[in-house]
Design an enzyme around this catalytic site. Sequence first.
Site, short mmCIF file in Angstrom:
data_model
loop_
_atom_site.label_atom_id
_atom_site.label_comp_id
_atom_site.label_asym_id
_atom_site.label_seq_id
_atom_site.Cartn_x
_atom_site.Cartn_y
_atom_site.Cartn_z
N TYR A 96 42.25 42.95 43.85
CA TYR A 96 41.18 43.95 43.80
C TYR A 96 41.66 45.21 43.08
CZ TYR A 96 37.93 47.58 45.25
OH TYR A 96 37.04 48.63 45.25
N GLU A 138 34.57 48.84 39.50
CA GLU A 138 35.29 47.94 40.39
C GLU A 138 35.45 46.56 39.77
OE1 GLU A 138 34.45 47.90 45.00
OE2 GLU A 138 33.25 46.34 44.05
#
Lengths: 376, 358
Positions: free
Chosen positions: A101, A189
């Site tokens: 991530y 993101e």
Amino acid sequence: MKIHEYQAKEIFARFGIPIPKGDVTNSAEEARQLAVKYEKAVMVKAQVHVGGRGKAGGIKYCAEPDDAYFNAEEILKMEIKGLPVKKILVSEALDIVNEAYVGIILDRVSKKAVVMVSPAGGIDIEQVARETPEKIMKFEVNPIMGLRGFEATRLGMFVYDDFKLARQCASIILKLYDVFIHSDASLAEINPLIVDREGKLIALDAKINLDDNGLYRHPDLEEFRDLDAEDPDEIEAKKADLSFVKLDGNVGCCVNGAGLAMATMDLVKHFGGEPANFLDIGGSSSPEKVITAMKIIIGEPKVKIILFNIFGGITRCDDVANGIVQAVEHLHPNVPIVVRLTGTNEDEARQILKSVGLQATTSMEEAVKMALEKAA
Amino acid sequence: MAIFADNKTRVIVQGITGRDGAFHTRQMVKYGTKIVGGVTPGKGGTKLDDIPVFDSMKEAVKATRANTSIIYVPPAFAVDAIYEAADAGIKLIVCITEGIPANDMMKIYHFLKHRGIRLIGPNCPGIISPGLTKVGIMPAQIHKKGKIGVVSRSGTLTYEVVYNLTLAGFGQSTCIGIGGDQIIGTNFIDCLEAFENDPGTEAVVMIGEIGGSDEEMAAEFIDKKMKKPVVGFIAGRTAPPGKRMGHAGAIISGSSGLAGDKIAALNSVGVPVADIPSQLPILLKEKLEAVREKAAHKKAKKKAAKKKTVKKVIKKAKKTAKKVVKKTKKTTKKKATKKTAKKKVAVKKKQKIILKRK
């Protein structure tokens, strides 16, 4: 403003962040053709402005072009969390060795961009933060210095033990920071950031939220606005420079100032009514704005009363009063109007309203109570 | 007394010749604010009424010794206007402009903080210290000089609250609108701290809204650092999640920024939160009465306690005095003997040395 995954990936590509091959479409047949073109298995992904698409069945693996056709057909009929799927992204399916991530958010507390990385990718980062916070590294970027290479490397090394991967990751983090800054994003993101069989890092998913205040300098990004995903009244309000949010009740509210508009809704609810909308006509309100506002409010058949709550500051009460008079003359609303006026040029405003037989109270509570009586 | 702005505030208006700039400049002058100049690039040398207009902030500050500026220019130019004010040596910048991108604000915030410059706003109504000065766009007539500090994220909702306070007889020391954006120069805690330290402020009214966690942080500050009473109001109980309610900062994202959480946080530290704006003066009255009662109670207790302690102290003092006298007598004797002993030793040593030399 929210944008779709395929649009975010378009921005990623401009900044050199590696993404899988893919195209967006709204037809199942085209999805099949794309699968044929890529000569390999594909993913069909619903393009809607909500999270949790995978869990809802909006993301499907398709080994054959026919699978792509059927899955695409099914997904295009879906509604995810109340939002109809109008577009799908068809992209090549990749062999995933590892999922991580990488994200950047605008942090209101530190007033800085915060980079967050985690070797635990592919799942909701808030869940990771709750359950295994030690797997997340956060870094507050000095906004004047910007994100530096050595800082990105340190973040990359937290995610990958292998230095080659860490370096690739650092380069992607730096590019993501550029995306964040140069697009005026409030969130950028990659979840997951994957390692494929060749040891290459690829952004499998992409999410970008844009800061509305920054949009004026990005006309190219403004074009990403998905008008299908927005309420038509909200679009019209935006064009007139009004803030409007549709709600379920029958008391149409027209207020100057966001805080007072919220407080007016709260007060309607407090006295047992239901607000039909949030509407802030903003600062220096011209009569035209008031007309548009009234048009939007009476366009909703549920509305039984229009409640104006104006506290003049930078807004001049006489401007609003002129707007109300013109709106009444042009639109002939068939619902009663209750007006509350206090502040800058309120005496002039009262005189103006008299010409159409409207009286204005000075108390907000009184006005709300009156409106509820008339709506009942 | 007041916080941040008072009768020593000397103001330059940035964007003085615009529609809003000119209108509110005149309103401020009418109120008695010391507007010493204005800036509109390209219009230097002209005047708005009697106020000189300059091309740049540097010239304006040099000519007028201003310490404060208020900004009315559109968002695309407001960022530059803030930096220009800072560069010219302005110590308090009030930015009315709405719509400044958050990315710019991140830089501005840290740049100004580093230099000790206070920014109020952006996207705010400004600041007023009733009877002293008004650097903002609020309607002056609703304010009244007094001892209540008001701090709020909103504009018009603040007027609503102040209007209610004034009607109820509560004047204000200073009212600050800190702005509705995600990143603002001055936050609740800055204002609460200043109000706590301001002898002219007796209690504070704090007006928050959905979005962010500033109210929760303020609650923590109130609990740890504040003695003055605070009452609150939170707007947006009926706001739906995920929608920006006008202000860039007023948005419930996921489960954070809810009105209920903010109210609970404030209640948990003894700050009552009004259900409707008109309740605020009532809550304020209750709080102030409670504080006064407590203070009166404490005073009474102290007085009673003082009488007792005075007697005790006298007794103790007498006893200790006696003891001290005895002790000092003893110790002086001891010290004296020690000193003489030392002297004797020294004399002996000298004698020895002399003997050796011989």
